[in-house]
Design a protein around this motif. Sequence first.
Motif, short mmCIF file in Angstrom:
data_model
loop_
_atom_site.label_atom_id
_atom_site.label_comp_id
_atom_site.label_asym_id
_atom_site.label_seq_id
_atom_site.Cartn_x
_atom_site.Cartn_y
_atom_site.Cartn_z
N THR A 1 48.75 30.43 46.77
CA THR A 1 47.56 31.26 46.34
C THR A 1 47.56 33.06 46.33
OG1 THR A 1 45.89 29.74 46.80
CG2 THR A 1 45.37 31.92 46.17
N TRP A 2 48.28 33.42 48.02
CA TRP A 2 48.33 35.01 48.08
C TRP A 2 49.29 35.26 47.80
CZ3 TRP A 2 52.60 36.85 50.36
CH2 TRP A 2 52.40 39.32 50.76
N LEU A 3 50.57 35.05 46.72
CA LEU A 3 51.58 35.37 45.99
C LEU A 3 50.83 35.91 44.58
CD1 LEU A 3 54.89 32.88 46.83
CD2 LEU A 3 54.74 35.70 47.61
N LEU A 4 50.18 35.04 44.16
CA LEU A 4 49.63 34.53 42.93
C LEU A 4 48.77 36.02 42.89
CD1 LEU A 4 49.30 33.83 40.01
CD2 LEU A 4 47.31 32.35 40.90
N PHE A 5 47.98 36.32 44.03
CA PHE A 5 46.60 37.24 44.19
C PHE A 5 48.08 38.61 44.66
CE2 PHE A 5 44.83 40.32 46.84
CZ PHE A 5 43.35 40.61 46.64
N SER A 6 48.90 38.90 44.79
CA SER A 6 49.68 39.44 45.14
C SER A 6 50.15 40.32 44.16
CB SER A 6 50.81 39.76 46.48
OG SER A 6 49.85 39.15 47.47
N SER A 7 51.26 39.31 43.03
CA SER A 7 51.34 39.85 41.75
C SER A 7 50.52 39.87 41.24
CB SER A 7 52.12 38.85 41.66
OG SER A 7 53.29 37.56 42.36
N PHE B 1 40.11 33.69 43.02
CA PHE B 1 41.62 33.64 44.33
C PHE B 1 41.01 33.16 45.28
CE2 PHE B 1 43.31 36.83 41.45
CZ PHE B 1 43.87 36.34 40.67
N ILE B 2 39.04 32.79 45.69
CA ILE B 2 39.31 31.95 46.66
C ILE B 2 38.91 30.62 46.68
CG2 ILE B 2 36.72 32.13 47.89
CD1 ILE B 2 36.09 35.53 47.13
N THR B 3 39.70 30.55 47.80
CA THR B 3 39.64 28.25 48.11
C THR B 3 37.97 28.05 48.42
OG1 THR B 3 41.39 28.75 47.69
CG2 THR B 3 39.64 26.28 48.43
N ALA B 4 37.06 27.63 47.88
CA ALA B 4 36.07 26.98 48.17
C ALA B 4 35.93 26.49 49.23
CB ALA B 4 34.99 26.29 47.35
N VAL C 1 42.11 38.71 53.99
CA VAL C 1 43.24 38.93 54.08
C VAL C 1 43.72 39.42 52.31
CG1 VAL C 1 45.11 37.69 53.07
CG2 VAL C 1 43.85 36.67 55.14
N MET C 2 42.91 39.83 51.10
CA MET C 2 42.97 39.96 50.66
C MET C 2 42.88 41.57 50.38
SD MET C 2 41.12 37.23 47.49
CE MET C 2 39.98 37.21 48.17
N ILE C 3 41.39 42.10 51.30
CA ILE C 3 41.46 43.46 51.12
C ILE C 3 42.85 43.52 51.62
CG2 ILE C 3 40.14 44.82 52.54
CD1 ILE C 3 37.45 43.10 51.75
N GLY C 4 42.82 43.42 53.07
CA GLY C 4 43.83 43.87 53.54
C GLY C 4 45.19 44.28 52.85
N THR C 5 45.75 43.23 52.02
CA THR C 5 46.84 42.94 50.82
C THR C 5 46.47 43.72 49.54
OG1 THR C 5 47.21 40.44 51.41
CG2 THR C 5 48.38 41.42 49.28
N TRP C 6 45.18 44.63 50.07
CA TRP C 6 45.33 45.38 48.37
C TRP C 6 45.10 47.02 48.64
CZ3 TRP C 6 43.25 44.32 43.03
CH2 TRP C 6 43.41 45.87 42.41
N ALA C 7 45.21 46.97 50.73
CA ALA C 7 44.99 47.81 50.73
C ALA C 7 46.93 48.04 51.17
CB ALA C 7 44.24 48.03 51.86
#
Length: 211
Positions: free
Chosen positions: A5-11, A140-143, A153-159
């Motif tokens: 999921t992280w790789l998909l979000f990052s891409s 990209f959020i898992t319930a 994690v997503m905010i840090g990756t985006w930044a």
Amino acid sequence: MDIQTWLLFSSAALVVILIPGPLTLLMVSNSLNYGLKNSAPAFLGGVAASLCLLSASALGLGALLLASEQLFNCLKLIGALYLFYLAWQSWQASRAPNQPTSSTGAPPPPRPSTLFGKAFALGASNPKDILFFAAFLPQFITANSPIYTQLAVMIGTWASLDLACKLFYGLGAQWMSRYLRSGNGQRWFNRISAALFGSAGALSLMSSHNN
């Protein structure tokens, strides 16, 4: 958040961030005029704006803007006026007489707080970004996992990706600086910048009117 999921979000995030916009143009302009190192406060200002918009989306401001058309249009108007201001600044720079470059090849930069504030204001002035993040992040959020940990994690990756892309465009401007710092090159760059900033402001006003 699992690695897939992280790789998909990052891409997906990288593709979105790489699309140039008004903030990218400002980063290129700063790198060209003041050098990459001196433009660091502007890079940080742009990333800080993205962090604020991401956090606002995570806290539910996107839903508030969707519910209040008047607030949304008011914020869009402010953003459009700021783009017109940047267009006016670029056009004035294109009409100024050519200044001899210093020994470092770049004029003295404004104060760091000025560079930071200008980039932050431009990055934070578009409410559409808040709505985009509000629609983008939940995909990209898992319930069954801690939500705030995933958001962090997503905010840090985006930044991190945002800063890397801004540096990429800044390095590209440095590579082209020999031509762009010439009299005709800098004049036409400022004219094109003015046209792009003005067009972005006009499009923002038109979309606000249509809504």
